[in-house]
Design an enzyme around this catalytic site. Structure first.
Site, PDB file in Angstrom:
ATOM      1  N   LEU A  13       0.604  -1.210   0.052  1.00 15.83           N
ATOM      2  CA  LEU A  13       0.066  -0.019   0.071  1.00 15.83           C
ATOM      3  C   LEU A  13       0.733   1.244   0.103  1.00 15.83           C
ATOM      4  O   LEU A  13       0.713   2.318  -0.473  1.00 15.83           O
ATOM      5  CB  LEU A  13      -0.984   0.109   1.255  1.00 15.83           C
ATOM      6  N   GLY A  14       1.950   1.160   0.478  1.00 17.43           N
ATOM      7  CA  GLY A  14       3.063   2.269   0.514  1.00 17.43           C
ATOM      8  C   GLY A  14       4.170   2.028   1.559  1.00 17.43           C
ATOM      9  O   GLY A  14       3.919   1.301   2.359  1.00 17.43           O
ATOM     10  N   THR A  17       6.233   5.614   7.837  1.00 13.59           N
ATOM     11  CA  THR A  17       7.358   6.000   8.667  1.00 13.59           C
ATOM     12  C   THR A  17       8.155   4.967   9.150  1.00 13.59           C
ATOM     13  O   THR A  17       9.429   5.180   9.280  1.00 13.59           O
ATOM     14  CB  THR A  17       6.683   6.997   9.914  1.00 13.59           C
ATOM     15  N   TYR A  18       7.493   3.830   9.717  1.00 17.77           N
ATOM     16  CA  TYR A  18       8.301   2.849  10.222  1.00 17.77           C
ATOM     17  C   TYR A  18       8.634   1.654   9.421  1.00 17.77           C
ATOM     18  O   TYR A  18       9.541   0.721   9.579  1.00 17.77           O
ATOM     19  CB  TYR A  18       7.587   2.226  11.562  1.00 17.77           C
ATOM     20  N   GLY A  19       8.062   1.536   8.189  1.00 14.20           N
ATOM     21  CA  GLY A  19       8.234   0.489   7.245  1.00 14.20           C
ATOM     22  C   GLY A  19       7.294   0.340   6.284  1.00 14.20           C
ATOM     23  O   GLY A  19       6.387   1.168   6.106  1.00 14.20           O
ATOM     24  N   ASP A 129       1.932  12.310  16.601  1.00 17.10           N
ATOM     25  CA  ASP A 129       2.322  12.415  14.963  1.00 17.10           C
ATOM     26  C   ASP A 129       1.135  12.496  14.436  1.00 17.10           C
ATOM     27  O   ASP A 129       0.999  12.035  13.409  1.00 17.10           O
ATOM     28  CB  ASP A 129       3.080  10.944  14.743  1.00 17.10           C
TER      29      ASP A 129
END
Ligand code: ADP
Length: 303
Positions: A13-14, A17-19, A129
């Site tokens: 999907l994309g 930030t973390y993976g 965030d």
């Protein structure tokens, strides 16, 4: 091939930030889910356990305006976190030039955002965030907050990954001044930025570095004076800035209602101790007076 003997991986999907984030099918109930793969491989063994334990706590957060965390498990040195799948996000709504957002639509999106935040703040969980692409939108128009609590567990994302530049625009001044002890007020500031972005249809305070972010804030609201925010002088990264005076908030938001402008100014109060709380914001006359928020089912959304 199934992950954890339960999830069938589909397309990517994309990159988050973390993976990486995958679409997958939960074979237990044929539900579509989104799986976030978090790289914690190279680190000491302990990280896994602590992160996993904390993630399990986030599973207890259940609310109509919070993304459901369905499952979390380690897999091949990665942590996998399974969330309910969502169609689109608020960033896509704001950026779509074909969508018209009425004042009642903006009110509805902001109210759902604040209701989700209120629930988590009640449980002493901060988001930390908040940004429009973390506000996901489901098939019936319901807005849900994603990534709750992850920033605290995995650390400030934008320090680790450079692609994460947008989060800066939503950062409260106390964070930019290096505050180590901060509270729910950081989410209120970010929600104020999102409110402003819904009204302007573009990010409100677009700094290209942390220093520049502060300059943008000062240009909009004037440099904070000591009597406005006494604790500011004690913050680790505080430096004195050339005083600039603020334009009227009205000149920045020429077409919005008086009620919207008043709530906006309270969410952008410099001193986090004086900033309006989420609970107070939800009781503000902006929400209680007309127009009433649009029914989520009738909200405009990208096709
Ligand atoms: P970031 O960390 O930049 O906010 P995320 O890790 O939240 O990005 O997400 C990365 C990508 O995966 C985004 O394009 C987002 O649209 C998608 N995504 C994340 N969570 C979900 C979900 N629950 N349902 C559908 N798509 C999602």
């Amino acid at each position: 091939k199934k992950v954890a003997d339960r999830y069938l991986k589909r397309e990517v999907l994309g990159q988050g930030t973390y993976g990486v984030v995958f679409k997958a099918t939960d074979t237990k109930n044929e539900q579509t889910v989104a799986i976030k793969k978090i790289r914690i491989g190279k680190e000491k063994e302990g990280v896994n356990i602590t992160a996993l334990r904390e993630i399990k706590l986030l599973k207890e957060l259940k609310h109509p305006h919070i993304i459901e965390l369905i499952d979390a498990f380690p897999h091949k040195e990665n942590l996998h976190i399974v969330f309910e799948f969502m169609e689109t996000d608020l960033e896509a709504v704001i950026r779509d030039p074909n969508l018209f957002l009425s004042p009642a639509d903006v009110k509805s999106y902001l109210q759902m955002t604040l209701k989700g935040l209120e629930y988590c703040h009640d449980k002493w969980v901060l988001h930390r965030d908040m940004k429009p692409n973390n506000l996901l939108i489901g098939p019936n128009g319901q807005l849900k907050l994603a990534d709750f609590g992850l920033a605290r567990i995995f650390g400030s994302p934008d320090r680790k990954f450079t692609h994460q530049v947008f989060a800066r625009w939503y950062r409260a001044p106390e964070l930019l001044f290096g505050a180590k002890h901060y509270g729910a007020a950081v989410d209120v500031w970010a929600a104020g930025c999102i409110f402003a972005e819904l009204l302007l249809r573009r990010p409100f305070l677009q700094g290209n570095s942390d220093i520049d972010q502060l300059s943008k804030i000062f240009a909009a609201f004037g440099t904070p004076k000591e009597d406005q925010w006494p604790d500011m002088l004690c913050l680790p990264d505080y430096v004195e800035y050339q005083p600039v005076s603020a334009p009227s908030l009205r000149s920045l938001f020429p077409t919005v209602s008086e009620d919207a402008l008043d709530l906006l100014s309270k969410m952008f109060t410099y001193d986090p101790k004086s900033r309006i709380s989420i609970q107070q914001a939800l009781q503000h006359r902006y929400f209680t007076l007309a127009p009433s928020p649009t029914d989520p089912l009738k909200l405009p959304r990208p096709i």
